[in-house]
Design a protein around this motif. Structure first.
Motif, mmCIF file in Angstrom:
data_model
loop_
_atom_site.group_PDB
_atom_site.id
_atom_site.type_symbol
_atom_site.label_atom_id
_atom_site.label_comp_id
_atom_site.label_asym_id
_atom_site.label_seq_id
_atom_site.Cartn_x
_atom_site.Cartn_y
_atom_site.Cartn_z
ATOM 1 N N VAL A 10 0.846 -1.194 0.000
ATOM 2 C CA VAL A 10 0.000 0.000 0.000
ATOM 3 C C VAL A 10 0.883 1.247 0.000
ATOM 4 N N HIS A 11 1.916 1.249 0.820
ATOM 5 C CA HIS A 11 2.839 2.392 0.893
ATOM 6 C C HIS A 11 3.477 2.661 -0.472
ATOM 7 N N THR A 12 3.944 1.592 -1.127
ATOM 8 C CA THR A 12 4.570 1.741 -2.447
ATOM 9 C C THR A 12 3.588 2.320 -3.452
ATOM 10 N N TYR A 13 2.355 1.789 -3.488
ATOM 11 C CA TYR A 13 1.364 2.288 -4.451
ATOM 12 C C TYR A 13 0.935 3.713 -4.130
ATOM 13 N N ARG A 14 0.906 4.081 -2.861
ATOM 14 C CA ARG A 14 0.578 5.474 -2.512
ATOM 15 C C ARG A 14 1.609 6.434 -3.089
ATOM 16 N N LEU A 15 2.856 6.000 -3.156
ATOM 17 C CA LEU A 15 3.901 6.833 -3.751
ATOM 18 C C LEU A 15 3.775 6.882 -5.268
ATOM 19 N N LEU A 16 3.370 5.774 -5.880
ATOM 20 C CA LEU A 16 3.326 5.681 -7.340
ATOM 21 C C LEU A 16 2.036 6.215 -7.970
ATOM 22 N N LYS A 17 0.917 6.113 -7.276
ATOM 23 C CA LYS A 17 -0.373 6.506 -7.874
ATOM 24 C C LYS A 17 -0.407 7.960 -8.337
ATOM 25 N N PRO A 18 0.066 8.925 -7.552
ATOM 26 C CA PRO A 18 0.030 10.307 -8.052
ATOM 27 C C PRO A 18 0.867 10.506 -9.316
ATOM 28 N N ILE A 19 1.993 9.818 -9.401
ATOM 29 C CA ILE A 19 2.838 9.914 -10.599
ATOM 30 C C ILE A 19 2.089 9.344 -11.793
ATOM 31 N N TYR A 20 1.492 8.167 -11.615
ATOM 32 C CA TYR A 20 0.725 7.552 -12.703
ATOM 33 C C TYR A 20 -0.405 8.481 -13.158
ATOM 34 N N LEU A 21 -1.141 9.022 -12.211
ATOM 35 C CA LEU A 21 -2.278 9.879 -12.569
ATOM 36 C C LEU A 21 -1.830 11.138 -13.297
ATOM 37 N N ARG A 22 -0.718 11.742 -12.865
ATOM 38 C CA ARG A 22 -0.206 12.923 -13.578
ATOM 39 C C ARG A 22 0.175 12.567 -15.013
ATOM 40 N N LEU A 23 0.874 11.439 -15.171
ATOM 41 C CA LEU A 23 1.264 11.018 -16.516
ATOM 42 C C LEU A 23 0.047 10.713 -17.384
ATOM 43 N N ALA A 24 -0.902 10.006 -16.825
ATOM 44 C CA ALA A 24 -2.097 9.628 -17.590
ATOM 45 C C ALA A 24 -2.879 10.853 -18.047
ATOM 46 N N ARG A 25 -2.902 11.881 -17.232
ATOM 47 C CA ARG A 25 -3.647 13.094 -17.583
ATOM 48 C C ARG A 25 -2.927 13.926 -18.642
ATOM 49 N N LYS A 26 -1.641 13.689 -18.835
ATOM 50 C CA LYS A 26 -0.888 14.403 -19.856
ATOM 51 C C LYS A 26 -0.947 13.710 -21.218
ATOM 52 N N LEU A 27 -1.327 12.459 -21.238
ATOM 53 C CA LEU A 27 -1.276 11.675 -22.468
ATOM 54 C C LEU A 27 -2.261 12.103 -23.559
ATOM 55 N N PRO A 28 -3.456 12.614 -23.258
ATOM 56 C CA PRO A 28 -4.353 12.994 -24.360
ATOM 57 C C PRO A 28 -3.719 13.942 -25.377
ATOM 58 N N ASP A 29 -2.909 14.894 -24.911
ATOM 59 C CA ASP A 29 -2.218 15.784 -25.853
ATOM 60 C C ASP A 29 -1.278 14.995 -26.757
ATOM 61 N N GLU A 30 -0.591 14.033 -26.178
ATOM 62 C CA GLU A 30 0.336 13.213 -26.966
ATOM 63 C C GLU A 30 -0.416 12.318 -27.940
ATOM 64 N N PHE A 31 -1.578 11.810 -27.521
ATOM 65 C CA PHE A 31 -2.390 11.002 -28.431
ATOM 66 C C PHE A 31 -2.838 11.836 -29.620
ATOM 67 N N SER A 32 -3.178 13.095 -29.377
ATOM 68 C CA SER A 32 -3.548 13.995 -30.477
ATOM 69 C C SER A 32 -2.366 14.210 -31.413
#
Length: 142
Positions: free
Chosen positions: A106-128
Motif C-alpha cells: 500500500v505504501h509503495t502504491y501510494r507513492l506511485l499513484k500520483p505519478i501515474y495519474l499525472r502522466l495519464a492526464r498528460k497523455l491525451p495531448d500526446e495522443f492527439s
C-alpha cells in the motif's frame, strides 16, 4: 529484470488503469460500498492482491468467475418478470476469498499513484500529436 518482473509490471499497469477509472467514479460522486473482483483475472492470486493493495481496501472474490454472465442472465430474467428483483443473485454468488491490503505494498502504491495519474492526464495531448502524424503520413502515402 526477469520474466516475473515483466509480468508483474503488466498486471500493475492494468490495475493502475482500473484504479484511475474507480477514482473518476468517486470524483463523479459514486461511492463504492465494497469492491468485488470477478472474471478471468480474478483467478490470479497475485493480481487480486495487487488490486487489493492498490485500492487500499479488502477485496472480496466471488466463488464464480462468471459474474458478468450471471449478471446478464439476472437482468434478462428481471426484464422477463421471471424474478421480482435483482437481489436473488446474492444467493448464488458466494464469497470464497477475501484479500486484505499488505501495508508495505500500500505504501509503495501510494507513492506511485500520483505519478501515474499525472502522466495519464498528460497523455491525451500526446495522443492527439500521434493522430496528427498518422493523418500526415496517410496523406503523404496516397
Amino acid at each position: 529484470h526477469g520474466r516475473d518482473h515483466m509480468i508483474r509490471s503488466v498486471l500493475e499497469g492494468v490495475m493502475f488503469q482500473m484504479y484511475s477509472v474507480a477514482l473518476a467514479l468517486t470524483e463523479a460522486g459514486v461511492e463504492p460500498v465494497e469492491y468485488r473482483a470477478g472474471g478471468g483475472f480474478a483467478r490470479s492470486e497475485l493480481w487480486r492482491q495487487i488490486m487489493t493493495d492498490m485500492f487500499e481496501t479488502d477485496m472480496i472474490i466471488p466463488e464464480s468467475h462468471q459474474g458478468s454472465c450471471l449478471g446478464a442472465a439476472w437482468l434478462a430474467m428481471k426484464s422477463l418478470n421471471w424474478i421480482d428483483d435483482l437481489s436473488s443473485i446474492q444467493n448464488i454468488l458466494q464469497t470464497t476469498v477475501k484479500h486484505t491490503p499488505i501495508a508495505e505494498n500500500v505504501h509503495t502504491y501510494r507513492l506511485l499513484k500520483p505519478i501515474y495519474l499525472r502522466l495519464a492526464r498528460k497523455l491525451p495531448d500526446e495522443f492527439s500529436a500521434i493522430s496528427d502524424v498518422q493523418r500526415e503520413l496517410m496523406e503523404h502515402n496516397q
